[in-house]
Scaffold this motif. Structure first.
Motif, PDB file in Angstrom:
ATOM      1  N   GLN A   1       0.844  -1.195   0.000  1.00 49.46           N
ATOM      2  CA  GLN A   1       0.000   0.000   0.000  1.00 49.46           C
ATOM      3  C   GLN A   1       0.880   1.246   0.000  1.00 49.46           C
ATOM      4  O   GLN A   1       1.799   1.371   0.820  1.00 49.46           O
ATOM      5  N   THR A   2       0.611   2.167  -0.930  1.00 49.48           N
ATOM      6  CA  THR A   2       1.346   3.432  -0.979  1.00 49.48           C
ATOM      7  C   THR A   2       0.347   4.584  -0.935  1.00 49.48           C
ATOM      8  O   THR A   2      -0.866   4.381  -1.054  1.00 49.48           O
ATOM      9  N   SER A   3       0.858   5.788  -0.818  1.00 53.00           N
ATOM     10  CA  SER A   3      -0.018   6.957  -0.710  1.00 53.00           C
ATOM     11  C   SER A   3      -0.766   7.242  -2.002  1.00 53.00           C
ATOM     12  O   SER A   3      -1.784   7.941  -1.984  1.00 53.00           O
ATOM     13  N   THR A   4      -0.294   6.693  -3.112  1.00 51.69           N
ATOM     14  CA  THR A   4      -0.943   6.967  -4.401  1.00 51.69           C
ATOM     15  C   THR A   4      -1.660   5.753  -4.979  1.00 51.69           C
ATOM     16  O   THR A   4      -2.267   5.852  -6.042  1.00 51.69           O
TER      17      THR A   4
END
Length: 331
Positions: free
Chosen positions: A43-46
């Motif tokens: 999971q990443t911020s984008t």
């Protein structure tokens, strides 16, 4: 000029980030008597980065190898959505490691395959995004109780991504496979030297500005395949990194593997990496090409292997890879 543009595009296509057809990779879970495969996500911020974890049948913790793909629309299996490459090389690496009791994770980089929605547009992507993703993968794998240690394996452009990530995180070892020993700027400059003088001079003019961190607005349409405005942020960010400088920073075990029938990366690249890190182990694989298959130096016959997923990996490549993992990480 159209002909010249096509020539440039062909010569440099291996180095460029092309988002011509970013199609989902329909990953299928696989179970055999020797290993099993599961989906894994970062999971990443984008957005979400999607991958596959290959696990050997084991009741104890095992080493894990993070496999980082090369440039272009190359997915987690070493296939391109545009059909230019269908080799399954990374998938085969995962299988070979699992047979020897070593886990692996391979993933679709952001903007590619199933991870295509992790960026909104090509212009939003910079080289450091790939490095940060690799760092986050390593940290996640270190926190996974199934794994005893983490090795980064970077192929082609993934080698540079991996070596920078290895220096910024707690990777236990690093493996460069067909990785360039020179910066992207120097590599492009060398490849462009075979072009007509006016083409070379115009490209160098643009590249020099990008190297300084400046975007170039007056790019002719003939050069858009290389220097279109949307890809310039990526090039600016990648031009900052020199593999010979980055690999020198590593104090962990390092393996450099290079095939001598590779049409895209040369023995000079491997030797440059070795010179920059004298403690690294260098293995030259006789008869191995860029997609890690046995192939002749003849260009046409060599490229035929890129579209044949039934061809096995080079046996010597597999041997050197497994030996390194056993020798360095199980002492």
């Amino acid at each position: 000029m159209i002909i010249q543009s096509k020539l440039i595009s062909f010569i440099l296509s291996i180095n460029m980030l092309l988002f011509g057809a970013i199609l989902p990779n329909n990953n299928i879970q696989k179970n055999t008597n020797q290993f099993k495969e599961e989906d894994i996500q970062l999971q990443t911020s984008t957005g979400t980065i999607y991958g596959t974890v290959t696990l050997p049948k084991s009741n104890t913790t095992v080493p894990v190898v993070l496999i980082i793909a090369g440039s272009g629309p190359t997915d987690r299996n070493c296939n391109n959505a545009d059909g230019s490459i269908k080799s399954d090389s990374y998938k085969m690496i995962a299988s070979e490691l699992a047979k020897k009791g070593i886990a692996s994770v391979r993933y679709d980089k952001r903007g590619i395959g199933e991870s295509s929605k992790a960026i909104k547009s090509e212009e939003d992507l910079v080289f450091d995004d790939y490095i940060n993703d690799a760092v986050n993968w390593v940290q996640m794998l270190h926190n996974d109780k199934r794994f005893s240690n983490v090795t980064i394996l970077g192929h082609s452009e993934g080698s540079l991504i991996g070596m920078v990530a290895a220096e910024r995180t707690t990777a236990n070892a690093f493996i460069s496979v067909a990785g360039s020993g020179y910066s992207m700027y120097d590599t492009l400059k060398r490849q462009l030297s075979t072009q007509p003088k006016d083409v070379y001079n115009e490209c160098i003019r643009i590249m020099d500005q990008l190297k300084k961190g400046n975007r170039v607005s007056d790019v002719s349409k003939d050069y858009y395949s290389l220097f279109r405005p949307s890809v310039q942020p990526y090039l600016i960010s990648e031009f900052k990194y020199d593999p010979a400088v980055e690999i020198k920073k590593l104090s962990i075990p390092v393996l450099i593997i290079q095939g001598n029938t590779d049409l895209q990366v040369t023995l000079n690249d491997a030797n440059m990496l070795k010179t920059s890190n004298s403690d690294a182990v260098l293995n030259i694989i006789d008869g191995m090409n860029h997609v890690l298959k046995d192939a002749p130096i003849d260009r046409e016959k060599n490229l035929e292997t890129y579209d044949n997923p039934n061809l096995p990996l080079s046996s010597l490549f597999k041997e050197k890879l497994i030996n390194f993992m056993n020798d360095e990480l199980r002492k």
